[in-house]
Design an enzyme around this catalytic site. Structure first.
Site, mmCIF file in Angstrom:
data_model
loop_
_atom_site.group_PDB
_atom_site.id
_atom_site.type_symbol
_atom_site.label_atom_id
_atom_site.label_comp_id
_atom_site.label_asym_id
_atom_site.label_seq_id
_atom_site.Cartn_x
_atom_site.Cartn_y
_atom_site.Cartn_z
ATOM 1 N N ASP A 141 -11.935 24.512 -30.874
ATOM 2 C CA ASP A 141 -11.757 23.782 -32.134
ATOM 3 C C ASP A 141 -12.566 24.437 -33.249
ATOM 4 O OD1 ASP A 141 -12.245 20.320 -33.247
ATOM 5 O OD2 ASP A 141 -10.711 21.815 -33.754
ATOM 6 N N LYS A 144 -9.672 29.092 -36.407
ATOM 7 C CA LYS A 144 -8.425 29.278 -35.632
ATOM 8 C C LYS A 144 -8.166 30.749 -35.325
ATOM 9 C CE LYS A 144 -8.865 25.115 -36.350
ATOM 10 N NZ LYS A 144 -9.720 24.422 -35.363
ATOM 11 N N ASP A 169 -7.181 22.574 -30.096
ATOM 12 C CA ASP A 169 -6.771 21.712 -31.200
ATOM 13 C C ASP A 169 -6.079 22.570 -32.262
ATOM 14 O OD1 ASP A 169 -8.472 19.678 -33.725
ATOM 15 O OD2 ASP A 169 -6.508 19.443 -32.779
ATOM 16 N N ASN A 170 -5.255 21.948 -33.097
ATOM 17 C CA ASN A 170 -4.720 22.571 -34.319
ATOM 18 C C ASN A 170 -3.777 23.746 -34.117
ATOM 19 O OD1 ASN A 170 -8.052 22.185 -35.017
ATOM 20 N ND2 ASN A 170 -6.526 20.928 -36.073
ATOM 21 N N GLU A 197 2.428 13.377 -34.516
ATOM 22 C CA GLU A 197 2.855 13.191 -35.912
ATOM 23 C C GLU A 197 1.755 12.357 -36.572
ATOM 24 O OE1 GLU A 197 5.162 13.144 -33.447
ATOM 25 O OE2 GLU A 197 5.813 15.102 -34.145
HETATM 26 N N1 LIG Z 1 -17.150 31.999 -34.063
HETATM 27 C C1 LIG Z 1 -17.776 30.815 -34.154
HETATM 28 N N2 LIG Z 1 -18.844 30.561 -33.377
HETATM 29 C C2 LIG Z 1 -19.468 29.361 -33.454
HETATM 30 N N3 LIG Z 1 -19.092 28.356 -34.283
HETATM 31 C C3 LIG Z 1 -18.028 28.589 -35.072
HETATM 32 C C4 LIG Z 1 -17.325 29.806 -35.048
HETATM 33 N N4 LIG Z 1 -16.301 29.729 -35.926
HETATM 34 C C5 LIG Z 1 -16.371 28.503 -36.505
HETATM 35 N N5 LIG Z 1 -17.431 27.816 -35.979
HETATM 36 C C6 LIG Z 1 -17.780 26.428 -36.306
HETATM 37 O O1 LIG Z 1 -16.700 25.620 -35.854
HETATM 38 C C7 LIG Z 1 -16.338 24.668 -36.862
HETATM 39 C C8 LIG Z 1 -15.058 25.100 -37.500
HETATM 40 C C9 LIG Z 1 -13.945 24.397 -37.357
HETATM 41 C C10 LIG Z 1 -12.683 24.854 -38.028
HETATM 42 N N6 LIG Z 1 -11.718 23.774 -38.002
HETATM 43 C C11 LIG Z 1 -10.771 23.715 -38.935
HETATM 44 O O2 LIG Z 1 -10.652 24.582 -39.799
HETATM 45 C C12 LIG Z 1 -9.866 22.547 -38.936
HETATM 46 C C13 LIG Z 1 -9.119 22.287 -40.080
HETATM 47 C C14 LIG Z 1 -8.262 21.184 -40.099
HETATM 48 N N7 LIG Z 1 -7.478 20.932 -41.276
HETATM 49 O O3 LIG Z 1 -7.655 21.668 -42.281
HETATM 50 O O4 LIG Z 1 -6.635 19.998 -41.257
HETATM 51 C C15 LIG Z 1 -8.147 20.323 -39.012
HETATM 52 C C16 LIG Z 1 -8.898 20.596 -37.871
HETATM 53 O O5 LIG Z 1 -8.807 19.802 -36.760
HETATM 54 C C17 LIG Z 1 -9.748 21.701 -37.815
HETATM 55 O O6 LIG Z 1 -10.437 21.928 -36.654
HETATM 56 C C18 LIG Z 1 -17.498 24.683 -37.842
HETATM 57 O O7 LIG Z 1 -18.508 23.814 -37.399
HETATM 58 C C19 LIG Z 1 -17.940 26.144 -37.795
HETATM 59 O O8 LIG Z 1 -19.276 26.324 -38.199
HETATM 60 MG MG LIG Z 2 -9.676 20.738 -35.049
#
Ligand SMILES: Nc1ncnc2c1ncn2[C@@H]1O[C@H](/C=C/CNC(=O)c2cc([N+](=O)[O-])cc(O)c2O)[C@@H](O)[C@H]1O
Ligand SMILES: [Mg+2]
Length: 212
Positions: A141, A144, A169-170, A197
């Site tokens: 999660d 992406k 997820d997603n 949905e």
């Molecule tokens: N390589 C890595 N190593 C460690 N931590 C990392 C990482 N890359 C990202 N993170 C962390 O993971 C989380 C990112 C989630 C992105 N979700 C999303 O972008 C997201 C967006 C929507 N949306 O826009 O509707 C809906 C959703 O359910 C979503 O999960 C943040 O806490 C970020 O700091």
């Molecule tokens: Mg998510």
């Protein structure tokens, strides 16, 4: 400067959850996201699918990529079987600090370890540094664009074994098309899609069982 959204979420949890009650923490975060500020937690609708997979897999060792504020960490750790443990990877220091406090309110500090750093650095360290031989389930999660490279890292480092369940997820929104294409076309995964949905967007979770 004012509080960050994540600090406001933590504040809401402290004021509305019951200490030691993980469900009240999950409920408080869902209410905040619905009534105050939408936040990117997996949420209550998709959360039911996560719960179902947790009941099915009953993972002893569960790995999460992307802790954020700890919503899914609390939701899943609450459903771990006795002796089960969740390792969750988060590279944003302030999110990790918020999540640690959310986890404390839930009373789940003994069941969850937040591993601070980028998943691409931590995954290769899991065996030696964290003494993790293999994991039973992975919840993806985080960014992406990291789903596919990190899945390959998990394979190459022998962190996933025959039967390990990846739950992502997603996969529709924001979408992880390269990950989807890989697991669905690979003979090494058995895939199931769980479409939802949602009120906001249509999305789906993908379950990909590693066949070894
Ligand atoms: N390589 C890595 N190593 C460690 N931590 C990392 C990482 N890359 C990202 N993170 C962390 O993971 C989380 C990112 C989630 C992105 N979700 C999303 O972008 C997201 C967006 C929507 N949306 O826009 O509707 C809906 C959703 O359910 C979503 O999960 C943040 O806490 C970020 O700091
Ligand atoms: Mg998510």
């Amino acid at each position: 400067s004012g509080m960050s959204k994540e600090e406001r979420i933590l504040d809401w949890v402290k004021q509305h959850a019951v200490v030691g009650d993980p469900q009240s923490v999950v409920d408080a975060m869902d209410v905040y996201s619905r009534q105050k500020e939408w936040s990117m937690h997996v949420g209550d609708i998709k959360g039911v699918i996560v719960d179902k997979v947790m009941e099915e897999v009953k993972p002893q060792i569960l790995l999460e990529l992307g802790t954020y504020c700890g919503y899914s960490a609390v939701r899943m750790a609450h459903l771990l079987p006795p002796g089960g443990h969740l390792f969750t990877i988060e590279f944003n220091e302030s999110f990790a600090t918020i999540a640690q406090q959310v986890i404390e309110v839930a009373g789940l500090r003994d069941k969850i370890s937040i591993l601070k750093g980028p998943s691409q650095e931590i995954i290769p360290q899991l065996k030696k540094k964290y003494e993790i031989n293999s994991v039973d389930m992975v919840f993806l999660d985080h960014w992406k664009s990291r789903y596919l490279p990190d899945t390959k890292l998990l394979e190459e480092n022998g962190i996933i074994r025959k039967g390990t369940v990846l739950l992502a997820d997603n996969v529709i929104c924001p979408g992880a098309p390269d990950f989807l294409e890989y697991v669905r076309n690979s003979k090494r995964y058995e895939c199931t899609t769980y479409p939802v949905e949602n009120i906001r967007v249509n999305d789906a979770l993908e379950k990909a069982v590693f066949l070894g």
